[in-house]
Design a protein around this motif. Sequence first.
Motif, PDB file in Angstrom:
ATOM      1  N   HIS A   1      18.911   1.613  -0.225  1.00  0.00           N
ATOM      2  CA  HIS A   1      19.695   1.257  -1.404  1.00  0.00           C
ATOM      3  C   HIS A   1      19.473   2.302  -2.487  1.00  0.00           C
ATOM      4  CE1 HIS A   1      20.319  -1.487  -5.094  1.00  0.00           C
ATOM      5  NE2 HIS A   1      21.496  -1.075  -4.688  1.00  0.00           N
ATOM      6  N   LEU A   2      18.316   2.254  -3.143  1.00  0.00           N
ATOM      7  CA  LEU A   2      18.054   3.244  -4.190  1.00  0.00           C
ATOM      8  C   LEU A   2      16.724   3.962  -3.992  1.00  0.00           C
ATOM      9  CD1 LEU A   2      19.330   1.384  -7.387  1.00  0.00           C
ATOM     10  CD2 LEU A   2      20.502   3.141  -6.071  1.00  0.00           C
TER      11      LEU A   2
ATOM     12  N   SER B   1      16.328  -5.994  -0.688  1.00  0.00           N
ATOM     13  CA  SER B   1      16.891  -5.691   0.639  1.00  0.00           C
ATOM     14  C   SER B   1      15.843  -5.973   1.712  1.00  0.00           C
ATOM     15  CB  SER B   1      17.314  -4.224   0.732  1.00  0.00           C
ATOM     16  OG  SER B   1      18.436  -3.998  -0.063  1.00  0.00           O
TER      17      SER B   1
ATOM     18  N   HIS C   1      15.132  -4.618  -5.180  1.00  0.00           N
ATOM     19  CA  HIS C   1      16.263  -5.537  -5.332  1.00  0.00           C
ATOM     20  C   HIS C   1      16.417  -6.464  -4.134  1.00  0.00           C
ATOM     21  CE1 HIS C   1      17.143  -1.628  -7.348  1.00  0.00           C
ATOM     22  NE2 HIS C   1      17.099  -2.445  -8.381  1.00  0.00           N
TER      23      HIS C   1
ATOM     24  N   CYS D   1      12.134  -4.761   0.636  1.00  0.00           N
ATOM     25  CA  CYS D   1      12.126  -3.875  -0.527  1.00  0.00           C
ATOM     26  C   CYS D   1      11.841  -4.686  -1.793  1.00  0.00           C
ATOM     27  CB  CYS D   1      13.469  -3.162  -0.661  1.00  0.00           C
ATOM     28  SG  CYS D   1      13.444  -2.062  -2.082  1.00  0.00           S
TER      29      CYS D   1
ATOM     30  N   CYS E   1      13.776   2.540   1.243  1.00  0.00           N
ATOM     31  CA  CYS E   1      14.939   1.656   1.242  1.00  0.00           C
ATOM     32  C   CYS E   1      16.205   2.498   1.056  1.00  0.00           C
ATOM     33  CB  CYS E   1      14.802   0.663   0.092  1.00  0.00           C
ATOM     34  SG  CYS E   1      16.207  -0.413  -0.112  1.00  0.00           S
TER      35      CYS E   1
ATOM     36  N   CYS F   1      13.460   2.888  -3.131  1.00  0.00           N
ATOM     37  CA  CYS F   1      12.100   2.358  -3.273  1.00  0.00           C
ATOM     38  C   CYS F   1      11.431   2.334  -1.894  1.00  0.00           C
ATOM     39  CB  CYS F   1      12.131   0.918  -3.807  1.00  0.00           C
ATOM     40  SG  CYS F   1      12.584   0.799  -5.537  1.00  0.00           S
TER      41      CYS F   1
HETATM   42 FE1  FES Z   1      15.678  -1.335  -2.180  1.00  0.00          FE
HETATM   43 FE2  FES Z   1      17.321  -1.559  -4.251  1.00  0.00          FE
HETATM   44  S1  FES Z   1      15.983   0.062  -3.782  1.00  0.00           S
HETATM   45  S2  FES Z   1      16.931  -2.979  -2.679  1.00  0.00           S
END
Ligand code: FES
Length: 458
Positions: free
Chosen positions: A417-418, A438, A436, A433, A415, A420
């Motif tokens: 975002h962070l 996504s 969070h 994901c 992902c 995962c």
């Molecule tokens: Fe995927 Fe935050 S790591 S939504």
Amino acid sequence: MQNSLWLVGIEKLPINKLTTSLNCDVCIVGGGLTGIYTAYLLAKKGVNVVLLEGNSSVGIATTGHSTGKLTPQHDAVYAKLLQSFTVGETQRYYHANVNAIESAISNLPIELYQKADSYMYATTEQGKKTLEDEIEAYKTLSIPGFETLETELPFEILSSIKLPNTAQIHPTNFALHFAKLAMKEGANFYVNSRVTKVVIDEKTVYVEDDLQVSFNHLVLATHYPIEAVKGLQIAKLSVDRSYLTATKTSELLKGQYISVDSPSRTIRTALINNQPYFIYGGSSHIAGTIEDTQNYYETLQNEVVSKFDLPKPEYLWSAQDPNTADSLPYVGPITENESNVYIATGYRKWGLSNSLVAGEIISSAIIKEKHEAADIYNPSRNQFGKTMLRMLNLIGFTVANLTEGYLTRMDAPKCTHLGCRTRWNDGDETWDCPCHGSRFDKFGNVIEGPAVYPLDLK
Ligand code: FES
């Protein structure tokens, strides 16, 4: 594959992509009902507004995947709220929703909404007990609902609570109507203009193609805020996924229904191009944690056939809903120190009326007017015990998913975002994901944040 009933044959508004950098007073990121309604209320007051939407149209993402119920009966929430809030605060939540709905529909063309009574029903002893607690809460709060066993449902129920005279809408047409009004009042809307970075200290958002929008006020109306670190929302919001179906029917219901049993079910009808549709949905799980989501659709499709004697639904779609620890949304300044940056999230499954409330709260704050519910929706409200517990649980959940993903889904894309590991969702054909919420389409494009960059599928 997702195909929401609300996206069939919708009007295409003449909205362009952002092609030059801009300055504005208020920049709204996200063209769902929250962003649109906030833009409308501000533009009406003469405020210079720019709205940026990453998709090809406004009103099609979260709003276009909802149930279209416009009611203050937010399942059995009032008994729950009374555990964390005073009677006066809980009444203000109820009245904020009632008033926002009334205000939005007061000048609406009649074809854009229908009056419908809202019902919560139970078919289990546990659900019946939930409704007993909820009706006590209604009495305490003077909410004009009452118990009844008379419904239009074709099966036996043990109990139900009816809240008369609420509304239902075609959510996309409703949102597009307010988008047109906002633009008529002077708001500048842009689609296909995905925000990739928010720099609050520079009062600037960065948009694809090296463009920037500078602002005095920023509204993050992206469902799950794309900047959720500052106010620690990232550790406070959980995200649930639920499922909806629609099939042709011959009759319209007068009511709209939700069960308080587990798994929950939601029921309503809608008239689209003179064809009545039966909308049936429910079930819910933490977003991104299930691969075999096709099962959820099949269960709902089978129930429509067996319980309602209707054809197998051809429209199937799912919705994601961020939740807060105390069941009240976060609407207002992202932190106490950043009073010019607003978020609106955590609507649970009741995003339509709460979007209208959010629009009112945020626009009032920007034009320095008081809103009666601003304090209870404030993201910095003090619910220390519950919030702390939620934060610890969610941090643990994220770490567990991060680790589990790296151990068991080595080949799944990361992902953006962070980081995962995502999980392939066969029912919707998306990469989801679990951390969070996504979502990415099969080509890796962002469907739903907080991620803003596409997946690397190479
Ligand atoms: Fe995927 Fe935050 S790591 S939504």
